[in-house]
Design a protein around this motif. Sequence first.
Motif, mmCIF file in Angstrom:
data_model
loop_
_atom_site.group_PDB
_atom_site.id
_atom_site.type_symbol
_atom_site.label_atom_id
_atom_site.label_comp_id
_atom_site.label_asym_id
_atom_site.label_seq_id
_atom_site.Cartn_x
_atom_site.Cartn_y
_atom_site.Cartn_z
ATOM 1 N N GLN A 5 0.776 -1.305 0.476
ATOM 2 C CA GLN A 5 0.223 0.260 0.056
ATOM 3 C C GLN A 5 1.103 1.206 -0.361
ATOM 4 O OE1 GLN A 5 -3.506 -0.188 -0.321
ATOM 5 N NE2 GLN A 5 -3.895 2.388 -0.464
ATOM 6 N N GLU A 6 1.977 1.332 0.770
ATOM 7 C CA GLU A 6 2.699 2.372 0.727
ATOM 8 C C GLU A 6 3.389 2.498 -0.348
ATOM 9 O OE1 GLU A 6 4.139 2.454 5.936
ATOM 10 O OE2 GLU A 6 4.910 0.966 3.993
ATOM 11 N N ARG A 7 4.090 1.563 -1.160
ATOM 12 C CA ARG A 7 5.177 1.575 -2.477
ATOM 13 C C ARG A 7 3.596 2.434 -3.337
ATOM 14 N NH1 ARG A 7 6.576 -3.034 -2.431
ATOM 15 N NH2 ARG A 7 4.448 -4.546 -4.052
ATOM 16 N N ARG A 8 2.469 1.472 -3.227
ATOM 17 C CA ARG A 8 1.445 2.089 -4.490
ATOM 18 C C ARG A 8 1.218 3.516 -4.386
ATOM 19 N NH1 ARG A 8 -1.274 -2.891 -3.816
ATOM 20 N NH2 ARG A 8 -1.860 -1.768 -1.875
ATOM 21 N N GLU A 9 1.843 3.922 -3.188
ATOM 22 C CA GLU A 9 1.161 5.203 -2.761
ATOM 23 C C GLU A 9 1.959 6.211 -3.117
ATOM 24 O OE1 GLU A 9 0.473 5.666 1.706
ATOM 25 O OE2 GLU A 9 -1.608 4.903 1.050
ATOM 26 N N ARG A 10 3.206 5.953 -3.302
ATOM 27 C CA ARG A 10 4.684 6.219 -3.017
ATOM 28 C C ARG A 10 4.789 6.568 -5.114
ATOM 29 N NH1 ARG A 10 9.550 3.939 -4.770
ATOM 30 N NH2 ARG A 10 8.467 2.118 -4.347
ATOM 31 N N VAL A 69 1.799 11.848 -10.641
ATOM 32 C CA VAL A 69 1.666 12.392 -10.151
ATOM 33 C C VAL A 69 2.447 14.054 -10.926
ATOM 34 C CG1 VAL A 69 0.060 14.542 -8.426
ATOM 35 C CG2 VAL A 69 -0.751 11.973 -8.147
ATOM 36 N N VAL A 70 3.115 13.920 -9.655
ATOM 37 C CA VAL A 70 4.603 14.945 -9.841
ATOM 38 C C VAL A 70 4.411 14.934 -11.819
ATOM 39 C CG1 VAL A 70 6.921 16.338 -9.851
ATOM 40 C CG2 VAL A 70 4.774 14.815 -7.725
ATOM 41 N N ILE A 73 -1.973 11.666 -18.400
ATOM 42 C CA ILE A 73 -2.306 10.497 -17.785
ATOM 43 C C ILE A 73 -1.746 8.970 -19.040
ATOM 44 C CG2 ILE A 73 -4.271 8.408 -17.036
ATOM 45 C CD1 ILE A 73 -5.944 10.834 -15.944
ATOM 46 N N LYS A 74 -2.453 8.605 -19.965
ATOM 47 C CA LYS A 74 -1.163 8.188 -20.915
ATOM 48 C C LYS A 74 -0.356 8.040 -20.965
ATOM 49 C CE LYS A 74 -2.413 5.467 -24.824
ATOM 50 N NZ LYS A 74 -2.872 5.652 -26.598
ATOM 51 N N LYS A 75 0.257 9.206 -20.854
ATOM 52 C CA LYS A 75 2.020 9.201 -21.361
ATOM 53 C C LYS A 75 2.937 9.203 -19.917
ATOM 54 C CE LYS A 75 5.341 12.516 -23.143
ATOM 55 N NZ LYS A 75 5.892 13.863 -24.127
ATOM 56 N N THR A 76 2.279 9.506 -19.066
ATOM 57 C CA THR A 76 2.197 8.688 -17.785
ATOM 58 C C THR A 76 2.984 7.418 -17.264
ATOM 59 O OG1 THR A 76 1.713 11.009 -17.324
ATOM 60 C CG2 THR A 76 2.339 9.724 -15.139
ATOM 61 N N TYR A 77 1.217 7.089 -18.119
ATOM 62 C CA TYR A 77 1.299 5.312 -17.766
ATOM 63 C C TYR A 77 2.451 5.142 -18.367
ATOM 64 C CZ TYR A 77 0.033 0.417 -18.313
ATOM 65 O OH TYR A 77 -0.746 -0.921 -18.462
ATOM 66 N N GLU A 78 2.676 5.076 -19.658
ATOM 67 C CA GLU A 78 3.626 5.227 -20.785
ATOM 68 C C GLU A 78 5.190 4.911 -20.530
ATOM 69 O OE1 GLU A 78 1.739 6.557 -24.058
ATOM 70 O OE2 GLU A 78 1.032 5.238 -24.522
ATOM 71 N N ASN A 79 5.425 5.983 -19.318
ATOM 72 C CA ASN A 79 6.797 6.263 -19.129
ATOM 73 C C ASN A 79 7.104 4.843 -18.177
ATOM 74 O OD1 ASN A 79 8.968 6.829 -17.865
ATOM 75 N ND2 ASN A 79 8.335 9.110 -17.160
ATOM 76 N N LYS A 80 8.519 4.122 -18.683
ATOM 77 C CA LYS A 80 8.488 3.208 -18.008
ATOM 78 C C LYS A 80 9.039 3.175 -16.000
ATOM 79 C CE LYS A 80 7.625 0.620 -21.853
ATOM 80 N NZ LYS A 80 6.376 -0.077 -21.685
ATOM 81 N N GLU A 81 9.061 3.989 -15.845
ATOM 82 C CA GLU A 81 10.103 4.662 -14.937
ATOM 83 C C GLU A 81 9.436 4.404 -13.974
ATOM 84 O OE1 GLU A 81 13.146 8.231 -15.465
ATOM 85 O OE2 GLU A 81 14.042 7.040 -17.467
ATOM 86 N N ASN A 112 -5.451 4.293 -11.021
ATOM 87 C CA ASN A 112 -5.473 5.423 -9.395
ATOM 88 C C ASN A 112 -5.104 6.786 -10.148
ATOM 89 O OD1 ASN A 112 -5.360 2.782 -7.981
ATOM 90 N ND2 ASN A 112 -3.332 2.553 -7.586
ATOM 91 N N LEU A 113 -4.411 6.481 -11.319
ATOM 92 C CA LEU A 113 -3.509 8.182 -11.339
ATOM 93 C C LEU A 113 -5.574 9.067 -12.303
ATOM 94 C CD1 LEU A 113 -1.641 9.341 -11.957
ATOM 95 C CD2 LEU A 113 -1.419 8.618 -13.813
ATOM 96 N N CYS A 114 -6.498 8.379 -12.378
ATOM 97 C CA CYS A 114 -7.504 8.824 -13.103
ATOM 98 C C CYS A 114 -8.132 8.923 -11.734
ATOM 99 C CB CYS A 114 -8.509 7.523 -14.380
ATOM 100 S SG CYS A 114 -7.920 7.407 -15.190
ATOM 101 N N ALA A 115 -8.105 8.206 -10.855
ATOM 102 C CA ALA A 115 -9.012 8.267 -9.450
ATOM 103 C C ALA A 115 -8.230 9.987 -8.869
ATOM 104 C CB ALA A 115 -9.232 7.545 -8.452
ATOM 105 N N TYR A 116 -7.212 9.602 -8.665
ATOM 106 C CA TYR A 116 -6.787 10.999 -8.301
ATOM 107 C C TYR A 116 -7.095 12.295 -8.830
ATOM 108 C CZ TYR A 116 -2.646 14.464 -6.695
ATOM 109 O OH TYR A 116 -2.700 15.451 -6.415
ATOM 110 N N TYR A 117 -7.315 12.301 -10.218
ATOM 111 C CA TYR A 117 -8.009 13.585 -11.003
ATOM 112 C C TYR A 117 -8.968 13.711 -10.868
ATOM 113 C CZ TYR A 117 -2.752 14.477 -12.536
ATOM 114 O OH TYR A 117 -1.779 14.933 -12.260
#
Length: 192
Positions: free
Chosen positions: A100-105, A111-112, A141-149, A156-161
């Motif tokens: 849970q902490e890893r997902r939040e981190r 998000v940044v 969101i899509k570009k963030t998801y495609e970032n391999k790093e 979760n990202l959709c829910a945040y926004y």
Amino acid sequence: MANKQFTVHAQKQLNKNPNVVKCSPSKIVFTEEFALKVVEALKQGRNPAEVFEENGLSVRVLGKSRVNGIVSMYKSKYELENLPRRQVQRKEKKHIETSQERRERNLKEAVVYCDNLIANKESLLSCTPEDSDDVVHFKAIKKTYENKELKVIVKNLCAYYGYDYLRYYAYFQSIKPKEDDFVNILNSHKKR
């Protein structure tokens, strides 16, 4: 006395140690100077096993029961039975990150990154000035998801926004070329 027998190799190593008078397969005799070091550690409230380790004597090789027996013998020989019990120092527990902490981190990092993309719409290659805020967010969101790093879950990202994942998914399905259209484009040269 300890039942652990010393191997030939262990005997050779222990006999080389300046704190050992003699080591046989079942017995070991220490120097008087070493005994005084152990007694001094006991008086200071230190762990006597540390004295063994500091002087090149592995507690693993000697055996814990043998070390405890030697310490008990020194306590009675030097009349230290009434010493206050040594306070065991607890090792600091390492914090192990939960899932849970890893997902939040991961979400915070994503998000940044996503906020930077939204702030610089030019970084989103397919964005046009006419795009609504929702479309800009979806593309970011899509570009963030495609970032391999970044390891982030799109939901979760959709829910945040504040977007429903199904709405995000439906948007990208609506702009995706239809299979029939794609086949028609490929076959258009045959119709001429």
